[in-house]
Scaffold this active site. Structure first.
Site, PDB file in Angstrom:
ATOM      1  N   SER A   1       7.847  11.706  -7.143  1.00 15.25           N
ATOM      2  CA  SER A   1       6.794  11.448  -6.167  1.00 15.25           C
ATOM      3  C   SER A   1       7.338  11.500  -4.748  1.00 15.25           C
ATOM      4  O   SER A   1       6.695  12.053  -3.840  1.00 15.25           O
ATOM      5  CB  SER A   1       6.148  10.084  -6.423  1.00 15.25           C
ATOM      6  OG  SER A   1       5.435  10.069  -7.634  1.00 15.25           O
TER       7      SER A   1
ATOM      8  N   CYS B   1      -3.366  21.104  -0.107  1.00 17.84           N
ATOM      9  CA  CYS B   1      -2.125  20.340  -0.262  1.00 17.84           C
ATOM     10  C   CYS B   1      -2.072  19.674  -1.630  1.00 17.84           C
ATOM     11  O   CYS B   1      -1.019  19.646  -2.282  1.00 17.84           O
ATOM     12  CB  CYS B   1      -2.020  19.291   0.842  1.00 17.84           C
ATOM     13  SG  CYS B   1      -2.089  19.952   2.524  1.00 17.84           S
TER      14      CYS B   1
ATOM     15  N   GLU C   1      -3.432  12.421  -7.736  1.00 18.76           N
ATOM     16  CA  GLU C   1      -3.616  13.876  -7.597  1.00 18.76           C
ATOM     17  C   GLU C   1      -4.745  14.379  -8.493  1.00 18.76           C
ATOM     18  O   GLU C   1      -4.702  15.478  -9.030  1.00 18.76           O
ATOM     19  CB  GLU C   1      -2.327  14.639  -7.915  1.00 18.76           C
ATOM     20  CG  GLU C   1      -1.071  14.116  -7.268  1.00 18.76           C
ATOM     21  CD  GLU C   1      -1.099  14.199  -5.749  1.00 18.76           C
ATOM     22  OE1 GLU C   1      -2.063  14.765  -5.197  1.00 18.76           O
ATOM     23  OE2 GLU C   1      -0.164  13.683  -5.115  1.00 18.76           O
TER      24      GLU C   1
END
Length: 388
Positions: free
Chosen positions: A95, A242, A367
C-alpha cells in the site's frame, strides 16, 4: 519432487529475464531488510516509513512504471510482479508503494503541470518526499462524486475546506493530492502538507493494515496558489484513472499475500506430525492444498494476461475489475483455509497467515469494494448501470 504452486503452473516460463530479475531483486531486498521486522511492526501498529522510503527509492519501485523524472519506466507487468512480492511481505508495504507511485505520483505525472512534475516526481521516486492521495471521505467511499470537500477561488488562488478519510501515508506525507468540488466540477490539487490549515491525524486501533500509516486529512481554510491546481482535468476522470492504476497493482499484490500463506501452510504441513505421520500426507490436507494452488495459479495467469494487455495499451477498466475482484476474493479465501492447516499456531504472529488474512479484509474494501467491481463487470456485460 515437491513443487511450489506457481512452479506447478510453470509461471516463470511466461516472464522475461528482466521481469524475473526485478521480481527476484525485490524479493531479496524484502527477505533481508523487511521480513524480520514485520511481526513486530504489525503488533506495535508502526512502520518506519521515513527509513523505508529512501531504500525503496534506491530499489527503484517508487513510481517504477512511470516514464521520466527519475522513474524507472519499467513494464506494467514488472510493476505487478514487484507488487506481488511487496504484498507477500505485507499488504501495508505494498500500500505504501502503491499510494506513492500509482496514486500520488501517477496523478502528478498524468494530470500535473510541468512545474509540478519537476518539483515533486524526482524527489518522490527517490523516496525523499512521501505522497498521499485524498479522494475518499467519511460519507463518500464508493460514491466519490458526492464529495463535500470544496475548493473556492480566492483572488489568484484557491481555498480548500473539507475532510478526507482512510488515507494511506497521510500523517507522514510531504505532499497530498487532494480532489475537491469546484464551480467547474471536481478538480485535483497538489497540497504541501506544511500548508497552514492542513492536518492529518493518524487513525488508531486498527485490526487490519497495522503495519501501515492510515490517516484522516483535515483541510480548514487551506490557501493555495493557482499553480497548485491540476491544469486541465475536470470531473471524475482524473481520480478514477489513478484508481485504475492502483487497482492493477492489487491484482498482483493480493496474490502475493495468498502465495505467502500457501507457502507457509505447505512448509508447516510437511513438518507437523499428526498420529505419527506428516500432516501433509493426509488426503484432506492435500485436497485443501490442491484447491488453493489451483486458485492461486488461475489468478496468476489472469494477472499476467492483464499485465500484457496493459503493456500493449489495451487494458480496459472493467478488465481491471475482473482482476481485482478475483485476486482479492481468492486470496482471502486462501488465507483463511491456510489458517485451518496451521491450527492454533495459525492465529499467532509467529506465522504470517492471520496477519495476511486481516490485511486482506482492508484490501477487499479499498480501491473499489467487491460489490462495486461486480457492478462494473455487470455493466460491461449488460450495458445497464446498476449503481443507483
Amino acid at each position: 519432487m515437491p513443487r511450489t504452486p506457481l512452479e506447478l503452473f510453470d509461471v516463470d516460463h511466461l516472464l522475461t529475464e528482466e521481469e524475473v530479475a526485478m521480481r527476484d531483486t525485490v524479493r531479496s531486498f524484502l527477505e533481508a531488510k523487511v521480513r524480520p521486522h514485520l511481526a513486530d511492526w504489525y503488533e506495535s501498529a508502526t512502520i518506519p516509513v521515513r527509513e523505508l522510503a529512501p531504500a525503496l527509492g534506491e530499489l527503484g519501485v517508487l513510481g517504477m512504471h512511470l516514464e521520466g523524472y527519475g522513474c524507472a519506466g519499467t513494464s506494467a507487468t514488472a510493476y505487478g510482479l514487484a507488487c506481488l512480492e511487496l504484498e507477500a511481505a505485507d499488504s501495508g508495504l505494498r500500500s505504501l508503494v502503491s499510494v506513492q507511485g500509482s496514486l500520488a505520483m501517477f496523478a502528478i505525472r498524468r494530470w500535473g503541470s510541468e512545474e509540478q512534475r519537476e518539483t515533486w516526481l524526482p524527489r518522490m521516486a527517490a523516496g525523499e518526499a512521501i505522497g498521499c492521495f485524498g479522494l475518499t471521505e467519511p460519507d463518500f467511499g464508493s460514491d466519490p462524486a458526492g464529495m463535500r470537500t470544496r475548493a473556492v477561488r480566492d483572488g489568484d488562488g484557491w481555498v480548500l475546506d473539507g475532510t478526507k478519510m482512510w488515507i494511506t501515508n497521510g500523517s507522514v506525507a510531504d505532499i497530498a493530492v487532494v480532489w475537491a468540488q469546484t464551480e467547474e466540477g471536481i478538480r485535483g490539487f497538489v497540497v504541501p502538507t506544511d500548508t497552514p490549515g492542513f492536518s492529518a491525524p493518524e487513525i488508531k486501533k486498527k485490526m487490519s493494515l497495522r503495519a501501515s500509516v492510515t490517516s484522516e486529512l483535515v483541510l480548514e481554510g487551506v490557501r493555495l496558489p493557482a499553480a497548485a491546481a491540476f491544469p486541465e482535468v475536470r470531473g471524475l476522470t482524473g481520480p478514477l484513472s489513478c484508481l485504475n492504476e492502483a487497482r492493477f497493482g492489487i491484482v498482483f499484490g493480493a496474490l502475493g499475500a495468498a502465495r505467502d500463506c500457501l507457502d507457509t501452510a505447505l512448509a508447516y504441513a510437511g513438518q507437523r506430525d499428526i498420529f505419527d505421520r506428516p500432516l501433509s500426507s493426509y488426503q484432506l490436507t492435500q485436497a485443501k492444498l490442491a484447491d488453493m494452488s489451483l486458485e492461486l495459479g488461475k489468478g496468476m495467469l489472469l494477472a499476467l494476461h492483464l499485465g500484457r494487455l496493459k503493456d500493449a495499451g489495451a487494458l480496459r477498466p472493467e478488465q481491471v475489475s475482473l482482476g481485482k475482484l478475483n485476486s482479492v476474493r481468492e486470496a482471502i479465501a486462501i488465507a483463511r483455509e491456510c489458517r485451518t492447516i496451521l491450527g492454533a499456531a495459525g492465529i499467532t504472529l509467529e506465522y504470517p497467515v492471520m496477519r495476511h488474512a486481516n490485511n486482506l479484509e482492508s484490501v477487499l474494501t479499498y480501491e473499489g469494494t467487491s460489490e462495486v467491481h461486480q457492478l462494473v463487470i455487470g455493466r460491461a456485460l449488460t450495458g445497464e448501470a446498476a449503481f443507483r
